[in-house]
Design an enzyme around this catalytic site. Structure first.
Site, PDB file in Angstrom:
ATOM      1  N   LYS A   1     103.259  -2.698  -2.536  1.00 54.60           N
ATOM      2  CA  LYS A   1     102.902  -1.316  -2.866  1.00 54.60           C
ATOM      3  C   LYS A   1     101.726  -1.387  -3.838  1.00 54.60           C
ATOM      4  O   LYS A   1     101.637  -2.321  -4.636  1.00 54.60           O
ATOM      5  CB  LYS A   1     104.075  -0.562  -3.486  1.00 54.60           C
TER       6      LYS A   1
ATOM      7  N   LYS B   1      84.857   3.776  -4.591  1.00 53.72           N
ATOM      8  CA  LYS B   1      86.216   3.914  -4.070  1.00 53.72           C
ATOM      9  C   LYS B   1      86.404   5.249  -3.377  1.00 53.72           C
ATOM     10  O   LYS B   1      85.608   6.181  -3.513  1.00 53.72           O
ATOM     11  CB  LYS B   1      87.240   3.762  -5.200  1.00 53.72           C
TER      12      LYS B   1
ATOM     13  N   HIS C   1      89.210   3.481   3.525  1.00 54.54           N
ATOM     14  CA  HIS C   1      90.517   2.890   3.827  1.00 54.54           C
ATOM     15  C   HIS C   1      91.532   3.978   4.172  1.00 54.54           C
ATOM     16  O   HIS C   1      92.559   4.146   3.520  1.00 54.54           O
ATOM     17  CB  HIS C   1      91.009   2.054   2.638  1.00 54.54           C
TER      18      HIS C   1
ATOM     19  N   ARG D   1      83.138   0.033 -11.540  1.00 53.44           N
ATOM     20  CA  ARG D   1      81.941  -0.079 -10.710  1.00 53.44           C
ATOM     21  C   ARG D   1      81.248   1.275 -10.585  1.00 53.44           C
ATOM     22  O   ARG D   1      81.786   2.305 -10.985  1.00 53.44           O
ATOM     23  CB  ARG D   1      82.316  -0.607  -9.316  1.00 53.44           C
TER      24      ARG D   1
ATOM     25  N   SER E   1      98.850 -19.475  12.957  1.00 53.05           N
ATOM     26  CA  SER E   1      99.825 -18.560  12.364  1.00 53.05           C
ATOM     27  C   SER E   1     100.848 -18.082  13.387  1.00 53.05           C
ATOM     28  O   SER E   1     100.514 -17.373  14.341  1.00 53.05           O
ATOM     29  CB  SER E   1      99.102 -17.355  11.757  1.00 53.05           C
TER      30      SER E   1
ATOM     31  N   ASP F   1      94.543  -2.482   0.231  1.00 54.05           N
ATOM     32  CA  ASP F   1      93.729  -1.307   0.533  1.00 54.05           C
ATOM     33  C   ASP F   1      94.038  -0.752   1.915  1.00 54.05           C
ATOM     34  O   ASP F   1      93.840   0.438   2.174  1.00 54.05           O
ATOM     35  CB  ASP F   1      92.230  -1.663   0.470  1.00 54.05           C
TER      36      ASP F   1
ATOM     37  N   TYR G   1      83.745   3.486   0.247  1.00 55.88           N
ATOM     38  CA  TYR G   1      84.940   2.914   0.855  1.00 55.88           C
ATOM     39  C   TYR G   1      85.964   4.022   1.040  1.00 55.88           C
ATOM     40  O   TYR G   1      86.146   4.862   0.143  1.00 55.88           O
ATOM     41  CB  TYR G   1      85.541   1.823  -0.032  1.00 55.88           C
TER      42      TYR G   1
ATOM     43  N   GLU H   1      83.684   0.137   4.936  1.00 60.05           N
ATOM     44  CA  GLU H   1      84.463  -0.956   5.517  1.00 60.05           C
ATOM     45  C   GLU H   1      84.442  -0.999   7.040  1.00 60.05           C
ATOM     46  O   GLU H   1      84.939  -1.971   7.633  1.00 60.05           O
ATOM     47  CB  GLU H   1      85.918  -0.909   5.022  1.00 60.05           C
TER      48      GLU H   1
ATOM     49  N   VAL I   1      96.900  -5.078  -6.712  1.00 59.97           N
ATOM     50  CA  VAL I   1      95.905  -4.149  -7.259  1.00 59.97           C
ATOM     51  C   VAL I   1      94.955  -3.717  -6.140  1.00 59.97           C
ATOM     52  O   VAL I   1      94.372  -4.557  -5.447  1.00 59.97           O
ATOM     53  CB  VAL I   1      95.129  -4.796  -8.421  1.00 59.97           C
TER      54      VAL I   1
END
Length: 372
Positions: A279, A75, A96, A15, A220, A270, A94, A118, A298
């Site tokens: 992981k 990213k 994270h 991207r 949940s 992420d 982003y 985010e 991923v």
């Protein structure tokens, strides 16, 4: 303002922070845009396309970082990038940060003003810059999980939708937000037996209305999570707590009750992942096996479909990006939604969830901006 767009360097990240169409918008607002050579190659946009849009082409990432007042990426900056950031720059991408202490330390040390896609909000309390990538990731989760379920890839050897006379795969989705909704659409569309788990009864009611019985919903609890995980061929982790590390909802112990060759797809990776055994993996080596359960974790899933995801991302980020370029720090000070996106400012953490996750003292964004 000089707006810079370096080429993404994360593993198999195709991207780009600015498409040629977005560059035209920045140029029309009177800004100078500097794009690293071949930054758009992954979406089929060559240097000539960027030149035609009004950008200047830099021959290296170092040139982009050195010349720019604002850096627009996709990213989180990698180690070789955060050392090039400086105090008088705005970073818009982003981040994270909650599960990433090293990156956080790097951004704090650089003194950069870091606005995270985010955590930018809107009037409805939603996360509009995260939503398009959540849509892509939710849909990709089912594609990736279906591939991992194939026997040659270590999975159970089951077709997601089954065939007449043979039951379809059972898919459980933990979290009924944007990721969960889109994963459910894909899985149900392929004919899978789908259940969504969530703790919000109003959201479960919405999902019931949306799917009109084609997808089951379940409140949940630990017991419900265990029962669904043990019965499922694929479990998708789609939990999000804005800015914070994802809760570990499926434990290592639970894996022993899952089917051999079952697949876990952790879209929350992420933010650290919502499975205890998760992981981060890459598109080069997307899966690994723990106790006979295949894990797909991923960390940049939408990078696999860069043409779709880069354009969707730019559609979402352009409005606030132009505000930042037009008004600089004043835009953050005056816009509460951009202030929600401010995670780091001149060596201080300005997001409560990040500060609590990593043990930093948090300063309110307005106070940080005034102090600076």
């Amino acid at each position: 303002m000089r707006v810079g767009c370096p080429k993404e360097i994360k593993n198999h990240e195709y991207r780009v922070g600015l498409t040629p169409g977005a560059v035209r918008e920045y140029v029309a607002h009177g800004h100078e845009v500097i794009v690293e050579t071949r930054a758009g190659a992954g979406i089929g946009a060559d240097d000539n396309a960027y030149k035609a849009a009004g950008a200047k082409i830099a021959q290296s990432a170092e040139e982009v970082f050195t010349r720019s007042d604002m850096i627009v990426k996709v990213k989180e900056p990698q180690a070789s990038e955060w050392v090039q950031l400086r105090e008088d720059q705005i970073l818009y991408t982003y981040l994270h940060l909650a599960p990433d202490p090293e990156q956080t330390k790097g951004l704090v040390g650089a003194g950069v003003t870091a606005v995270a896609y985010e955590t930018v909000t809107d009037d409805n309390g939603a996360l509009p810059l995260l939503a398009p990538m959540s849509e892509v990731a939710g849909r990709l989760a089912i594609q990736a999980g279906a591939t991992a379920l194939q026997k040659a890839n270590g999975g159970r050897g089951i077709l997601l939708g089954g065939v007449p006379g043979v039951l379809p795969a059972k898919v459980s989705i933990i979290g009924g937000g944007v990721v969960g909704l889109n994963a459910a659409k894909m899985a149900a569309g392929l004919g899978a037996d789908v259940t969504i788990l969530d703790r919000s009864l109003p959201r479960l009611r919405q999902l019931d209305d949306i799917f009109a019985g084609r997808v089951r919903t379940r409140f949940s609890t630990i017991e419900a999570l265990e029962e669904e995980a043990f019965a499922s061929d694929m479990v998708v982790g789609a939990v999000l707590i804005p800015g914070a590390a994802a809760p570990k909802l499926v434990t290592r112990e639970m894996l022993s009750g899952m089917k051999a060759g079952a697949v876990i797809v952790d879209v929350a990776i992420d933010q650290g992942g919502c499975f205890e055994t998760s992981k981060p993996t890459t598109h080069s080596e997307p899966t690994y096996d723990v106790d006979g359960v295949i894990h797909y974790c991923v960390a940049n899933m939408p990078g696999a479909v860069p043409i779709t995801s880069a354009h969707a991302l730019n559609n979402a980020t352009l409005y606030h990006g132009l505000k930042l370029a037009d008004h600089g720090l004043k835009a953050i000070a005056e816009d509460r939604h951009l202030r929600a996106g401010l995670n780091v400012h001149r060596g201080r953490i300005t997001n409560r969830a990040v500060a609590e996750a990593l043990g930093y003292e948090m300063i309110e964004p307005q106070a940080a901006l005034k102090a600076a």
